[in-house]
Motif scaffolding. Structure first.
Motif, PDB file in Angstrom:
ATOM      1  N   LEU A 229      41.406  44.629 -92.546  1.00 55.14           N
ATOM      2  CA  LEU A 229      40.738  45.428 -91.516  1.00 55.14           C
ATOM      3  C   LEU A 229      41.177  46.892 -91.599  1.00 55.14           C
ATOM      4  CD1 LEU A 229      40.899  43.087 -88.373  1.00 55.14           C
ATOM      5  CD2 LEU A 229      38.863  43.717 -89.678  1.00 55.14           C
ATOM      6  N   SER A 230      42.471  47.106 -91.755  1.00 52.18           N
ATOM      7  CA  SER A 230      42.971  48.482 -91.893  1.00 52.18           C
ATOM      8  C   SER A 230      42.443  49.112 -93.172  1.00 52.18           C
ATOM      9  CB  SER A 230      44.505  48.488 -91.907  1.00 52.18           C
ATOM     10  OG  SER A 230      45.030  48.117 -90.651  1.00 52.18           O
ATOM     11  N   GLY A 231      42.405  48.321 -94.262  1.00 53.04           N
ATOM     12  CA  GLY A 231      41.883  48.838 -95.515  1.00 53.04           C
ATOM     13  C   GLY A 231      40.426  49.220 -95.402  1.00 53.04           C
ATOM     14  N   TYR A 232      39.635  48.401 -94.709  1.00 50.35           N
ATOM     15  CA  TYR A 232      38.216  48.698 -94.537  1.00 50.35           C
ATOM     16  C   TYR A 232      38.021  49.966 -93.696  1.00 50.35           C
ATOM     17  CZ  TYR A 232      33.455  48.456 -92.780  1.00 50.35           C
ATOM     18  OH  TYR A 232      32.166  48.774 -92.429  1.00 50.35           O
ATOM     19  N   LEU A 233      38.778  50.081 -92.611  1.00 46.20           N
ATOM     20  CA  LEU A 233      38.654  51.268 -91.763  1.00 46.20           C
ATOM     21  C   LEU A 233      39.001  52.543 -92.532  1.00 46.20           C
ATOM     22  CD1 LEU A 233      40.212  49.900 -88.440  1.00 46.20           C
ATOM     23  CD2 LEU A 233      37.798  50.440 -88.870  1.00 46.20           C
TER      24      LEU A 233
ATOM     25  N   VAL B 270      39.849  56.216 -91.553  1.00 51.10           N
ATOM     26  CA  VAL B 270      40.896  56.052 -90.531  1.00 51.10           C
ATOM     27  C   VAL B 270      42.241  55.853 -91.228  1.00 51.10           C
ATOM     28  CG1 VAL B 270      41.700  54.677 -88.590  1.00 51.10           C
ATOM     29  CG2 VAL B 270      39.242  55.034 -88.943  1.00 51.10           C
ATOM     30  N   ASN B 271      43.234  56.627 -90.849  1.00 49.16           N
ATOM     31  CA  ASN B 271      44.555  56.503 -91.458  1.00 49.16           C
ATOM     32  C   ASN B 271      45.110  55.100 -91.218  1.00 49.16           C
ATOM     33  OD1 ASN B 271      47.613  56.700 -91.544  1.00 49.16           O
ATOM     34  ND2 ASN B 271      47.049  58.706 -92.315  1.00 49.16           N
ATOM     35  N   GLU B 272      45.580  54.464 -92.309  1.00 50.28           N
ATOM     36  CA  GLU B 272      46.035  53.073 -92.199  1.00 50.28           C
ATOM     37  C   GLU B 272      47.286  52.939 -91.339  1.00 50.28           C
ATOM     38  OE1 GLU B 272      48.196  54.649 -95.826  1.00 50.28           O
ATOM     39  OE2 GLU B 272      46.231  54.880 -94.886  1.00 50.28           O
TER      40      GLU B 272
ATOM     41  N   SER C 218      43.979  46.075-102.007  1.00 48.98           N
ATOM     42  CA  SER C 218      45.421  46.310-101.918  1.00 48.98           C
ATOM     43  C   SER C 218      45.968  45.872-100.569  1.00 48.98           C
ATOM     44  CB  SER C 218      45.730  47.786-102.160  1.00 48.98           C
ATOM     45  OG  SER C 218      47.104  48.046-101.957  1.00 48.98           O
ATOM     46  N   MET C 219      45.282  46.248 -99.492  1.00 47.06           N
ATOM     47  CA  MET C 219      45.745  45.863 -98.164  1.00 47.06           C
ATOM     48  C   MET C 219      45.640  44.357 -97.961  1.00 47.06           C
ATOM     49  SD  MET C 219      46.978  48.397 -96.488  1.00 47.06           S
ATOM     50  CE  MET C 219      46.971  47.823 -94.791  1.00 47.06           C
TER      51      MET C 219
END
Length: 364
Positions: free
Chosen positions: A129-133, A139-141, A246-247
């Motif tokens: 989710l963080s990687g997609y954002l 959006v900064n991870e 990667s995330m």
């Protein structure tokens, strides 16, 4: 100046070692300021770690989740990402394993592997989710992953408290025996310490970490995107997909740490009042280990040993466990402050440089 720079580069392995020594010294000073005996405290810590087979087994148990979260953070670092959300991914891994372990009734050769896989996927998808954002919205991870830590905490509590809870308790129903991954014969031989297959999986994880990043084409792409996304894009690599991948891989490692805490240590999941802290400690492990497989292993051994051995300091020298956190915090500070550590090393390195020059001059 160039000569000194080369010498410092060659001796960079000394920085974590000196940071550990300085951290232990800071802890000793804190103990002296509080009226405690540092020598007795540290000797009690060592005695707690190696005093009995049970203590050694429990120390290994405490080290295992730190290896997983250390790998998770180090993997992201190596690909140019700062995964500060390993804590949330750890909790989602716990929740995924608990769902499978409580709700399904399967043979052991299907149940345990399925719980492990689902828990790992929960952690990986949570990190993705963080990687997609980052890939889709910029959006900064760091921001997204740290916020997802809190969401993971409350979502896990909601799932356990609503669908899996044992009546009248603040914990889930017990995990079915077929899903547990404890090693009974090893536990019995080590005084009934909570030994489980997760330790072996953690060691395998270190190997997988190395193989993926340094022995595969995908690993080369992951590192290339981390070093220079623009150059990687110019070379034809799919940067956005690589960030998400990667995330995801990083989150799988963190999720597996949570999986084995549930399936190998506790056998149930509680409604948590706060996060466990393993994900945040994983950042320190990766930092101390230089984001390398061997370094992560040694960093996990150090931090896990200090955390478990702090009980020995409390009972043997009446030192509060918070002193250990001072030691760990000091080590992290000195590892992060390379310039300060090199300042302590400078006199030694200058003497070494002068000695080398004099020997070289004598040879000529």
């Amino acid at each position: 100046m160039n000569t000194m720079r080369k010498i410092f580069d060659k001796s960079s392995f000394l920085v974590p070692l000196v940071a550990i020594v300085l951290g232990l010294l800071c802890g000793a000073l804190a103990m002296l300021a509080g009226g405690y005996d540092p020598w007795l405290a540290y000797s009690s810590l060592v005695k707690k770690l190696f005093g009995s087979p049970y203590d050694m087994g429990e120390a290994i148990r405490a080290i295992t989740p730190l290896i997983f979260t250390g790998i998770a953070v180090a993997f992201a670092f190596r690909t140019g990402l700062f995964n500060i959300g390993a804590e949330g991914q750890f909790m989602m891994g716990m929740t995924g394993a608990t769902i499978v372990g409580v709700t399904l009734d399967l043979p052991w050769y299907l149940h345990a592997p399925l719980a492990i896989i689902v828990g790992g996927l929960f952690g990986g998808l949570w990190a993705a989710l963080s990687g997609y954002l980052k890939a889709a919205r910029g959006v900064n991870e760091v921001i997204s992953s740290i916020m997802l830590n809190w969401i993971a905490l409350f979502l896990s509590n909601y799932i356990v408290g609503t669908y899996l809870v044992m009546e009248g308790q603040q914990k889930s129903k017990p995990i079915h025996e077929s899903a547990l991954v404890s090693i009974k014969w090893l536990s019995e031989s080590m005084g009934n310490a909570r030994m489980h297959w997760g330790t072996l999986f953690a060691i395998i994880g270190l190997i997988v970490f190395y193989v993926i990043l340094w022995r595969t084409k995908k690993g080369y792409e992951l590192r290339a995107v981390g070093l220079n996304p623009n150059a990687a894009l110019y070379a034809g690599m799919n940067v956005n997909r690589t960030i998400v991948t990667s995330m995801f891989i990083s989150g799988v490692f963190a999720g597996l740490g949570g999986v084995f805490e549930i399936l190998g240590v506790f056998g149930y999941q509680t409604v948590m009042a706060a996060s466990w802290g393993y994900g945040f400690d994983g950042i320190a492990v990766a930092l101390l280990g230089g984001n390398t497989p061997i370094g992560v292993f040694l960093g996990a051994v150090l931090f896990g040993g200090l955390s478990y051995g702090s009980a020995g300091m409390s009972f043997g020298a009446n030192v509060p466990p918070e002193i250990v956190r001072i030691v760990i915090g000091s080590i992290i500070f000195f590892v992060a402050s390379h310039g300060l550590v090199k300042f302590f090393l400078k006199p030694f390195m200058i003497r070494r440089s002068n000695k080398g020059k004099s020997e070289g001059g004598g040879a000529r």
